[in-house]
Design a protein around this motif. Structure first.
Motif, PDB file in Angstrom:
ATOM      1  N   VAL A   1       0.852  -1.187   0.000  1.00  0.00           N
ATOM      2  CA  VAL A   1       0.000   0.000   0.000  1.00  0.00           C
ATOM      3  C   VAL A   1       0.886   1.234   0.000  1.00  0.00           C
ATOM      4  CG1 VAL A   1      -1.890  -1.148   1.215  1.00  0.00           C
ATOM      5  CG2 VAL A   1      -0.206   0.121   2.514  1.00  0.00           C
ATOM      6  N   THR A   2       0.330   2.337  -0.464  1.00  0.00           N
ATOM      7  CA  THR A   2       1.001   3.619  -0.365  1.00  0.00           C
ATOM      8  C   THR A   2       0.092   4.555   0.419  1.00  0.00           C
ATOM      9  OG1 THR A   2       2.156   3.315  -2.462  1.00  0.00           O
ATOM     10  CG2 THR A   2       1.988   5.566  -1.630  1.00  0.00           C
ATOM     11  N   VAL A   3       0.632   5.077   1.502  1.00  0.00           N
ATOM     12  CA  VAL A   3      -0.082   6.048   2.322  1.00  0.00           C
ATOM     13  C   VAL A   3       0.450   7.424   1.929  1.00  0.00           C
ATOM     14  CG1 VAL A   3      -0.548   6.830   4.669  1.00  0.00           C
ATOM     15  CG2 VAL A   3      -0.300   4.376   4.210  1.00  0.00           C
TER      16      VAL A   3
ATOM     17  N   ASN B   1      -4.744  15.563   5.275  1.00  0.00           N
ATOM     18  CA  ASN B   1      -5.483  14.583   4.477  1.00  0.00           C
ATOM     19  C   ASN B   1      -4.621  13.349   4.310  1.00  0.00           C
ATOM     20  OD1 ASN B   1      -7.780  13.809   2.804  1.00  0.00           O
ATOM     21  ND2 ASN B   1      -6.331  13.891   1.112  1.00  0.00           N
ATOM     22  N   VAL B   2      -5.253  12.192   4.267  1.00  0.00           N
ATOM     23  CA  VAL B   2      -4.529  10.931   4.078  1.00  0.00           C
ATOM     24  C   VAL B   2      -5.275  10.090   3.062  1.00  0.00           C
ATOM     25  CG1 VAL B   2      -3.682   8.825   5.181  1.00  0.00           C
ATOM     26  CG2 VAL B   2      -3.739  10.955   6.486  1.00  0.00           C
ATOM     27  N   ASP B   3      -4.560   9.604   2.053  1.00  0.00           N
ATOM     28  CA  ASP B   3      -5.099   8.648   1.086  1.00  0.00           C
ATOM     29  C   ASP B   3      -4.317   7.354   1.213  1.00  0.00           C
ATOM     30  OD1 ASP B   3      -7.082  10.243  -0.224  1.00  0.00           O
ATOM     31  OD2 ASP B   3      -5.464  11.289  -1.277  1.00  0.00           O
ATOM     32  N   VAL B   4      -5.033   6.237   1.130  1.00  0.00           N
ATOM     33  CA  VAL B   4      -4.397   4.920   1.171  1.00  0.00           C
ATOM     34  C   VAL B   4      -4.718   4.230  -0.141  1.00  0.00           C
ATOM     35  CG1 VAL B   4      -4.250   2.708   2.350  1.00  0.00           C
ATOM     36  CG2 VAL B   4      -4.596   4.792   3.681  1.00  0.00           C
ATOM     37  N   ASP B   5      -3.684   3.907  -0.913  1.00  0.00           N
ATOM     38  CA  ASP B   5      -3.843   3.247  -2.204  1.00  0.00           C
ATOM     39  C   ASP B   5      -3.323   1.823  -2.082  1.00  0.00           C
ATOM     40  OD1 ASP B   5      -4.341   2.849  -4.928  1.00  0.00           O
ATOM     41  OD2 ASP B   5      -2.316   3.484  -5.473  1.00  0.00           O
TER      42      ASP B   5
ATOM     43  N   GLY C   1      -8.488   1.905   6.734  1.00  0.00           N
ATOM     44  CA  GLY C   1      -9.018   2.855   7.714  1.00  0.00           C
ATOM     45  C   GLY C   1      -8.094   3.018   8.905  1.00  0.00           C
ATOM     46  N   CYS C   2      -7.519   1.927   9.358  1.00  0.00           N
ATOM     47  CA  CYS C   2      -6.579   1.985  10.479  1.00  0.00           C
ATOM     48  C   CYS C   2      -5.336   2.787  10.100  1.00  0.00           C
ATOM     49  CB  CYS C   2      -6.204   0.569  10.910  1.00  0.00           C
ATOM     50  SG  CYS C   2      -5.057   0.496  12.306  1.00  0.00           S
ATOM     51  N   LEU C   3      -4.798   2.532   8.910  1.00  0.00           N
ATOM     52  CA  LEU C   3      -3.621   3.275   8.455  1.00  0.00           C
ATOM     53  C   LEU C   3      -3.945   4.766   8.326  1.00  0.00           C
ATOM     54  CD1 LEU C   3      -2.260   0.828   5.746  1.00  0.00           C
ATOM     55  CD2 LEU C   3      -1.170   1.385   7.928  1.00  0.00           C
ATOM     56  N   ARG C   4      -5.116   5.062   7.787  1.00  0.00           N
ATOM     57  CA  ARG C   4      -5.538   6.459   7.621  1.00  0.00           C
ATOM     58  C   ARG C   4      -5.621   7.154   8.986  1.00  0.00           C
ATOM     59  NH1 ARG C   4      -9.762   5.194   5.092  1.00  0.00           N
ATOM     60  NH2 ARG C   4      -8.789   5.024   3.066  1.00  0.00           N
TER      61      ARG C   4
ATOM     62  N   GLN D   1       3.340  17.181   0.281  1.00  0.00           N
ATOM     63  CA  GLN D   1       2.719  15.866   0.230  1.00  0.00           C
ATOM     64  C   GLN D   1       3.810  14.810   0.398  1.00  0.00           C
ATOM     65  OE1 GLN D   1       0.821  14.274  -3.486  1.00  0.00           O
ATOM     66  NE2 GLN D   1      -1.033  14.738  -2.312  1.00  0.00           N
ATOM     67  N   VAL D   2       3.512  13.795   1.221  1.00  0.00           N
ATOM     68  CA  VAL D   2       4.496  12.755   1.506  1.00  0.00           C
ATOM     69  C   VAL D   2       3.891  11.393   1.196  1.00  0.00           C
ATOM     70  CG1 VAL D   2       5.903  11.674   3.303  1.00  0.00           C
ATOM     71  CG2 VAL D   2       5.513  14.136   3.350  1.00  0.00           C
ATOM     72  N   PRO D   3       4.401  10.692   0.149  1.00  0.00           N
ATOM     73  CA  PRO D   3       3.958   9.322  -0.097  1.00  0.00           C
ATOM     74  C   PRO D   3       4.859   8.351   0.670  1.00  0.00           C
ATOM     75  CG  PRO D   3       5.236  10.098  -1.957  1.00  0.00           C
ATOM     76  CD  PRO D   3       5.191  11.219  -0.941  1.00  0.00           C
ATOM     77  N   VAL D   4       4.236   7.375   1.329  1.00  0.00           N
ATOM     78  CA  VAL D   4       4.988   6.384   2.099  1.00  0.00           C
ATOM     79  C   VAL D   4       4.578   4.990   1.617  1.00  0.00           C
ATOM     80  CG1 VAL D   4       5.499   5.471   4.392  1.00  0.00           C
ATOM     81  CG2 VAL D   4       5.045   7.919   4.097  1.00  0.00           C
ATOM     82  N   PRO D   5       5.462   4.310   0.861  1.00  0.00           N
ATOM     83  CA  PRO D   5       5.132   2.948   0.419  1.00  0.00           C
ATOM     84  C   PRO D   5       5.362   1.968   1.579  1.00  0.00           C
ATOM     85  CG  PRO D   5       7.254   3.611  -0.463  1.00  0.00           C
ATOM     86  CD  PRO D   5       6.714   4.794   0.293  1.00  0.00           C
ATOM     87  N   LEU D   6       4.415   1.058   1.770  1.00  0.00           N
ATOM     88  CA  LEU D   6       4.511   0.052   2.816  1.00  0.00           C
ATOM     89  C   LEU D   6       4.283  -1.332   2.212  1.00  0.00           C
ATOM     90  CD1 LEU D   6       2.255   1.823   5.459  1.00  0.00           C
ATOM     91  CD2 LEU D   6       4.754   1.730   5.480  1.00  0.00           C
ATOM     92  N   SER D   7       5.032  -2.297   2.701  1.00  0.00           N
ATOM     93  CA  SER D   7       4.885  -3.670   2.252  1.00  0.00           C
ATOM     94  C   SER D   7       4.675  -4.567   3.461  1.00  0.00           C
ATOM     95  CB  SER D   7       6.134  -4.095   1.469  1.00  0.00           C
ATOM     96  OG  SER D   7       6.007  -5.410   1.007  1.00  0.00           O
ATOM     97  N   PHE D   8       3.620  -5.360   3.423  1.00  0.00           N
ATOM     98  CA  PHE D   8       3.309  -6.288   4.501  1.00  0.00           C
ATOM     99  C   PHE D   8       3.407  -7.708   3.946  1.00  0.00           C
ATOM    100  CE2 PHE D   8       0.966  -2.387   5.247  1.00  0.00           C
ATOM    101  CZ  PHE D   8       1.307  -2.094   6.549  1.00  0.00           C
ATOM    102  N   THR D   9       4.138  -8.561   4.653  1.00  0.00           N
ATOM    103  CA  THR D   9       4.321  -9.937   4.202  1.00  0.00           C
ATOM    104  C   THR D   9       3.830 -10.888   5.280  1.00  0.00           C
ATOM    105  OG1 THR D   9       6.276  -9.256   2.957  1.00  0.00           O
ATOM    106  CG2 THR D   9       6.019 -11.611   3.379  1.00  0.00           C
ATOM    107  N   ALA D  10       2.965 -11.798   4.880  1.00  0.00           N
ATOM    108  CA  ALA D  10       2.421 -12.781   5.803  1.00  0.00           C
ATOM    109  C   ALA D  10       3.522 -13.771   6.204  1.00  0.00           C
ATOM    110  CB  ALA D  10       1.260 -13.521   5.165  1.00  0.00           C
ATOM    111  N   MET D  11       3.568 -14.090   7.483  1.00  0.00           N
ATOM    112  CA  MET D  11       4.511 -15.104   7.978  1.00  0.00           C
ATOM    113  C   MET D  11       3.925 -16.476   7.629  1.00  0.00           C
ATOM    114  SD  MET D  11       6.890 -13.314   9.334  1.00  0.00           S
ATOM    115  CE  MET D  11       7.824 -14.350  10.426  1.00  0.00           C
ATOM    116  N   ARG D  12       4.747 -17.286   6.995  1.00  0.00           N
ATOM    117  CA  ARG D  12       4.269 -18.616   6.589  1.00  0.00           C
ATOM    118  C   ARG D  12       5.029 -19.684   7.314  1.00  0.00           C
ATOM    119  NH1 ARG D  12       3.506 -15.293   2.205  1.00  0.00           N
ATOM    120  NH2 ARG D  12       1.521 -15.530   1.172  1.00  0.00           N
TER     121      ARG D  12
END
Length: 75
Positions: free
Chosen positions: A18-20, A32-36, A45-48, A64-75
């Motif tokens: 996601v990019t916040v 203002n906050v957009d989550v893509d 909604g939580c990130l926002r 304006q500040v874009p923040v890319p985030l990556s979430f990886t599931a633990m397997r």
């Protein structure tokens, strides 16, 4: 904590990117906050809400500040 909460709510862990993007006022307040990206288990909604509480140093113009985030599931 947003990812963990979303996983509990959705019932499954997934990989997500996601990019916040935050609009910052000259005072440093987030106006203002957009989550893509995918929204599962209420994660967007939580990130926002979390990003709205950020405070940046004051500046002459804000911006304006874009923040890319990556979430990886633990397997």
């Amino acid at each position: 904590q947003c990812y963990e909460r979303a996983v509990r709510h959705a019932g499954a862990a997934v990989d997500a990117r996601v990019t916040v993007t935050m609009d910052i006022a000259p005072s440093g307040a987030v106006t203002n906050v957009d989550v893509d990206g995918p929204d599962f288990g209420g994660m967007a909604g939580c990130l926002r809400n979390s990003a709205r509480r950020f405070q940046f140093p004051p500046s002459a113009a804000g911006g304006q500040v874009p923040v890319p985030l990556s979430f990886t599931a633990m397997r």
